[in-house]
Scaffold this motif. Structure first.
Motif, PDB file in Angstrom:
ATOM      1  N   MET A 193       0.856  -1.192   0.000  1.00 27.36           N
ATOM      2  CA  MET A 193       0.000   0.000   0.000  1.00 27.36           C
ATOM      3  C   MET A 193       0.888   1.237   0.000  1.00 27.36           C
ATOM      4  N   PRO A 194       0.480   2.316  -0.689  1.00 24.17           N
ATOM      5  CA  PRO A 194       1.331   3.503  -0.782  1.00 24.17           C
ATOM      6  C   PRO A 194       1.384   4.272   0.532  1.00 24.17           C
ATOM      7  N   ILE A 195       2.606   4.442   1.055  1.00 27.13           N
ATOM      8  CA  ILE A 195       2.786   5.201   2.279  1.00 27.13           C
ATOM      9  C   ILE A 195       4.242   5.631   2.389  1.00 27.13           C
ATOM     10  N   GLY A 196       4.458   6.787   2.979  1.00 28.59           N
ATOM     11  CA  GLY A 196       5.797   7.264   3.295  1.00 28.59           C
ATOM     12  C   GLY A 196       5.741   7.924   4.658  1.00 28.59           C
ATOM     13  N   ALA A 197       6.920   8.093   5.265  1.00 31.38           N
ATOM     14  CA  ALA A 197       6.976   8.748   6.566  1.00 31.38           C
ATOM     15  C   ALA A 197       8.270   9.524   6.682  1.00 31.38           C
ATOM     16  N   CYS A 198       8.179  10.667   7.334  1.00 34.69           N
ATOM     17  CA  CYS A 198       9.348  11.468   7.673  1.00 34.69           C
ATOM     18  C   CYS A 198       9.316  11.658   9.183  1.00 34.69           C
ATOM     19  N   VAL A 199      10.404  11.272   9.853  1.00 36.03           N
ATOM     20  CA  VAL A 199      10.467  11.344  11.308  1.00 36.03           C
ATOM     21  C   VAL A 199      11.567  12.322  11.708  1.00 36.03           C
ATOM     22  N   GLY A 200      11.231  13.277  12.530  1.00 36.16           N
ATOM     23  CA  GLY A 200      12.218  14.223  13.037  1.00 36.16           C
ATOM     24  C   GLY A 200      12.533  13.929  14.489  1.00 36.16           C
ATOM     25  N   PHE A 201      13.803  14.108  14.873  1.00 35.20           N
ATOM     26  CA  PHE A 201      14.245  13.834  16.237  1.00 35.20           C
ATOM     27  C   PHE A 201      14.806  15.107  16.866  1.00 35.20           C
ATOM     28  N   GLY A 202      14.710  15.199  18.188  1.00 28.87           N
ATOM     29  CA  GLY A 202      15.256  16.354  18.880  1.00 28.87           C
ATOM     30  C   GLY A 202      14.653  17.642  18.353  1.00 28.87           C
ATOM     31  N   PRO A 203      15.467  18.691  18.193  1.00 29.61           N
ATOM     32  CA  PRO A 203      14.935  19.967  17.669  1.00 29.61           C
ATOM     33  C   PRO A 203      14.294  19.833  16.299  1.00 29.61           C
ATOM     34  N   ALA A 204      14.760  18.864  15.485  1.00 24.94           N
ATOM     35  CA  ALA A 204      14.181  18.698  14.146  1.00 24.94           C
ATOM     36  C   ALA A 204      12.725  18.262  14.191  1.00 24.94           C
ATOM     37  N   ALA A 205      12.308  17.677  15.309  1.00 25.28           N
ATOM     38  CA  ALA A 205      10.934  17.187  15.419  1.00 25.28           C
ATOM     39  C   ALA A 205       9.909  18.313  15.381  1.00 25.28           C
ATOM     40  N   THR A 206      10.334  19.520  15.713  1.00 24.78           N
ATOM     41  CA  THR A 206       9.393  20.640  15.777  1.00 24.78           C
ATOM     42  C   THR A 206       9.812  21.803  14.876  1.00 24.78           C
ATOM     43  N   ILE A 207      10.542  21.508  13.812  1.00 25.30           N
ATOM     44  CA  ILE A 207      10.918  22.554  12.847  1.00 25.30           C
ATOM     45  C   ILE A 207       9.680  23.146  12.187  1.00 25.30           C
ATOM     46  N   PHE A 208       8.741  22.288  11.797  1.00 25.16           N
ATOM     47  CA  PHE A 208       7.544  22.770  11.120  1.00 25.16           C
ATOM     48  C   PHE A 208       6.578  23.416  12.116  1.00 25.16           C
ATOM     49  N   ALA A 209       5.975  24.498  11.666  1.00 27.72           N
ATOM     50  CA  ALA A 209       4.856  25.097  12.391  1.00 27.72           C
ATOM     51  C   ALA A 209       3.558  24.769  11.647  1.00 27.72           C
ATOM     52  N   LYS A 210       2.452  25.060  12.245  1.00 28.38           N
ATOM     53  CA  LYS A 210       1.159  24.781  11.618  1.00 28.38           C
ATOM     54  C   LYS A 210       1.094  25.443  10.241  1.00 28.38           C
TER      55      LYS A 210
END
Length: 394
Positions: free
Chosen positions: A254-271
């Motif tokens: 089934m088509p799926i991908g994931a991007c996982v951020g760790f430490g400070p990288a986990a919250t780089i994106f804002a809403k």
């Protein structure tokens, strides 16, 4: 009467050419074409079909979910996506935040956007990737892909990407300054021919990025989810990247991908910084949960190590003038040839009832389902000398 091949050629853009086999169904590690010919699937949909074909756990999970709710968009949440994110975080030592996408390319696009935002907020202006790397074909991912044959005709690219030889820690160190936002690396280069780096290279990359402040991005689109005998290939060297990208084997088809951020990288994106209409789709998430559960419950990590060693050792024991050797780890291997006859090997294997992939002129990729049996490994290894003989004559 037009054949299915003729209809394909007439209906589709020519970017794939016409594939040599039209598959109709599959069961376990075997598939059948439209003419009823049976093949042992030694490529697994390019390292995707982790549980083989029509696995009961996958069939049940997908059927149950599609009959419950098949799509919500990102305007609403649902339990399967939350369970999957929690499961991935658990497998990664309880660390990280997850973004779910539809493919490996999209996972890498997400990682690149994270790197660019990190760079803009810290005054870093470029990223580093490896020569012969493959990270995808959309423009962002393609800018990271160090293969001029597929890259150059679509440039120039908006991102400053600097390429270094893969496996050369000194070259990497010289390229990564305090102006570098991120380093994108595959723990083993997949599309380059299943090319592993020297021992310690990924550890060195971790140290270089930590010292310089650059993010280390591990592209594990092919290498993760048990493919090498660990959940994730970076675990072989005991390091943790700042960003991890996944796809292929995670969904078992089934088509799926994931991007996982760790430490400070986990919250780089804002809403509002990133999104996907289909990312985290309930059916794909349910499939991924079934894959992860089956790998764990059936002890497939240990099986991959055992079956992979059996396959590699069997190939290495073959003395044939066309076969130089075998490389890779677990059930992610390449037959290394003495000359550029991989298309002939692929064709001969097909005629003998085995599906393999002519990855590079001198490299043939093997990435069978993780459930491949010892008997099936033996069948392939036993047939290989005759396949190589035929390929040598073609």
């Amino acid at each position: 009467m037009s054949t299915l091949y003729d209809r394909f050629e007439a209906a589709f853009m020519p970017n794939y050419g016409v594939p040599p086999v039209a598959l109709a169904r599959g069961e376990g590690c075997e598939v059948w074409d439209v003419d009823g010919n049976r093949y042992l699937d030694m490529i697994g949909g390019i390292a995707v079909s982790s549980l083989g074909h029509a696995h009961p756990a996958l069939v049940e999970a997908v059927s149950r979910q599609v009959a419950t709710i098949a799509h919500t968009s990102n305007l609403f949440l649902h339990e399967p996506e939350v369970l999957l994110a929690e499961r991935l975080i658990g497998l990664l030592g309880g660390q990280g935040r997850v973004f779910l996408a539809n493919s490996g390319t999209e996972a890498n696009e997400c990682a690149l956007k994270m790197a660019l935002k990190y760079g803009r907020t810290t005054g870093r202006t470029y990223v580093v990737a490896a020569e012969n790397a493959f990270h995808g074909r959309t423009l962002g991912a393609l800018s990271l892909t160090g293969k001029p044959s597929i890259r150059d005709q679509f440039g120039p690219f908006p991102t400053d990407v600097r390429f270094v030889p893969y496996g050369d820690a000194d070259a990497l160190k010289n390229a990564v300054t305090d102006e570098c936002a991120a380093v994108f690396l595959e723990p083993t280069q997949g599309e380059a021919g299943v090319v592993p780096p020297p021992d310690g290279y990924f550890r060195a990359a971790r140290e270089i990025c930590t010292a310089s402040g650059a993010l280390l991005v591990a592209d594990e689109i092919q290498s993760a989810i048990g493919r090498t005998g660990h959940w994730f290939a970076h675990q072989h060297e005991g390091v943790l990247p700042d960003i991890l990208t996944l796809a292929k084997g995670l969904g078992g088809g089934m088509p799926i991908g994931a991007c996982v951020g760790f430490g400070p990288a986990a919250t780089i994106f804002a809403k509002g910084d990133h999104g996907s209409t289909f990312g985290g789709n309930p059916v794909s998430a349910a499939a991924a949960l079934a894959v992860l559960g089956t790998i764990e419950n059936d002890g497939l990590l240990e099986h991959v190590r055992t079956a992979g060693a059996e396959l590699a050792d069997g190939i290495a024991a073959i003395d044939h003038p066309l076969l130089k050797g075998v490389r890779g780890r677990g059930l992610w291997l390449a037959l290394v040839l003495t000359s550029g006859r991989s298309p002939q090997v692929q064709a001969a294997a097909q005629r003998a009832g085995f599906l393999v992939n002519a990855l590079q002129p001198d490299a043939v990729r093997l990435a069978p389902p993780l459930i491949i049996t010892s008997e099936q490994v033996t069948a392939f290894v036993t047939a290989l000398p005759a396949i190589l003989d035929e390929a040598s004559r073609d």
